[in-house]
Design a protein around this motif. Sequence first.
Motif, PDB file in Angstrom:
ATOM      1  N   THR A 202      -2.178 -21.864   0.033  1.00  0.00           N
ATOM      2  CA  THR A 202      -1.264 -21.198  -0.897  1.00  0.00           C
ATOM      3  C   THR A 202      -0.810 -19.856  -0.331  1.00  0.00           C
ATOM      4  N   PHE A 203       0.491 -19.608  -0.398  1.00  0.00           N
ATOM      5  CA  PHE A 203       1.060 -18.311  -0.057  1.00  0.00           C
ATOM      6  C   PHE A 203       1.930 -17.871  -1.220  1.00  0.00           C
ATOM      7  N   PHE A 204       1.784 -16.624  -1.645  1.00  0.00           N
ATOM      8  CA  PHE A 204       2.706 -16.091  -2.645  1.00  0.00           C
ATOM      9  C   PHE A 204       2.958 -14.623  -2.367  1.00  0.00           C
ATOM     10  N   ALA A 205       4.087 -14.169  -2.842  1.00  0.00           N
ATOM     11  CA  ALA A 205       4.465 -12.766  -2.716  1.00  0.00           C
ATOM     12  C   ALA A 205       4.941 -12.312  -4.083  1.00  0.00           C
ATOM     13  N   GLY A 206       4.806 -11.033  -4.353  1.00  0.00           N
ATOM     14  CA  GLY A 206       5.232 -10.534  -5.659  1.00  0.00           C
ATOM     15  C   GLY A 206       5.250  -9.026  -5.687  1.00  0.00           C
TER      16      GLY A 206
ATOM     17  N   TYR B 207       4.259  -4.021  -3.969  1.00  0.00           N
ATOM     18  CA  TYR B 207       4.561  -5.392  -3.564  1.00  0.00           C
ATOM     19  C   TYR B 207       3.366  -5.895  -2.774  1.00  0.00           C
ATOM     20  N   TYR B 208       3.227  -7.218  -2.700  1.00  0.00           N
ATOM     21  CA  TYR B 208       2.065  -7.789  -2.036  1.00  0.00           C
ATOM     22  C   TYR B 208       2.374  -9.174  -1.495  1.00  0.00           C
ATOM     23  N   PHE B 209       1.592  -9.569  -0.506  1.00  0.00           N
ATOM     24  CA  PHE B 209       1.636 -10.904   0.091  1.00  0.00           C
ATOM     25  C   PHE B 209       0.219 -11.433   0.083  1.00  0.00           C
ATOM     26  N   ASN B 210       0.044 -12.660  -0.379  1.00  0.00           N
ATOM     27  CA  ASN B 210      -1.287 -13.218  -0.534  1.00  0.00           C
ATOM     28  C   ASN B 210      -1.335 -14.585   0.137  1.00  0.00           C
TER      29      ASN B 210
END
Length: 198
Positions: free
Chosen positions: A41-45, A67-70
């Motif tokens: 899983t990759f998500f950004a927000g 902001y972040y990237f996970n």
Amino acid sequence: MRPLIFAILLSLCVEFAHSQALLGTTGWLNIPTAEMQEDGTFFAGGSFINKNYIANYGDAKYNLATYYFNLTFLPFLEVNFGNMRLLDNIDNNNTVDRRFTFRFRPLRERKYIPAVVIGAHDVYTSVPKDYEYNQYFSSLYIVLTKHFDIKKSEIAATLGYGINAFRNNRYIGFFGGVSFRPGFYRPLNLIVNYDAKE
């Protein structure tokens, strides 16, 4: 009026997913949990955070944007990069805080056993330790989460402990919370959490 109706309908069509804390790690609002995203899983927000909510960064004088990237690239490891910025700050020096987060799950949740995650937030800084600033969102913790199915509803309980390991620790002592997903509408998630301060 149409955009409002569209936004409401879109929010009702959300699939079941693990939530993210305000800073982008898997968790509830302001605490981490032992839940993990699925492998791969990759998500950004991003988030807007009111200045009164995080007093140790900017001395509660400025609102914040993050902001972040996970990325969860193994079933037991989650890595997060984020950046926090003070808004409306006239002095452009020292207004950005970058952070790396690592979460390791040594124990997956089973029927009678909670999931266990060991996490470290904001683990690196190039600023010498003599300075009291920087690493505003750092923490070292262990957290347990267990889900209980009651009829068609789900209750989850989380309990964690933060260790005083960095210069500015986000979680020191016990933190925890409870979430409730009603059986009649599982995407709805009611959450109460305590982050060891409020």
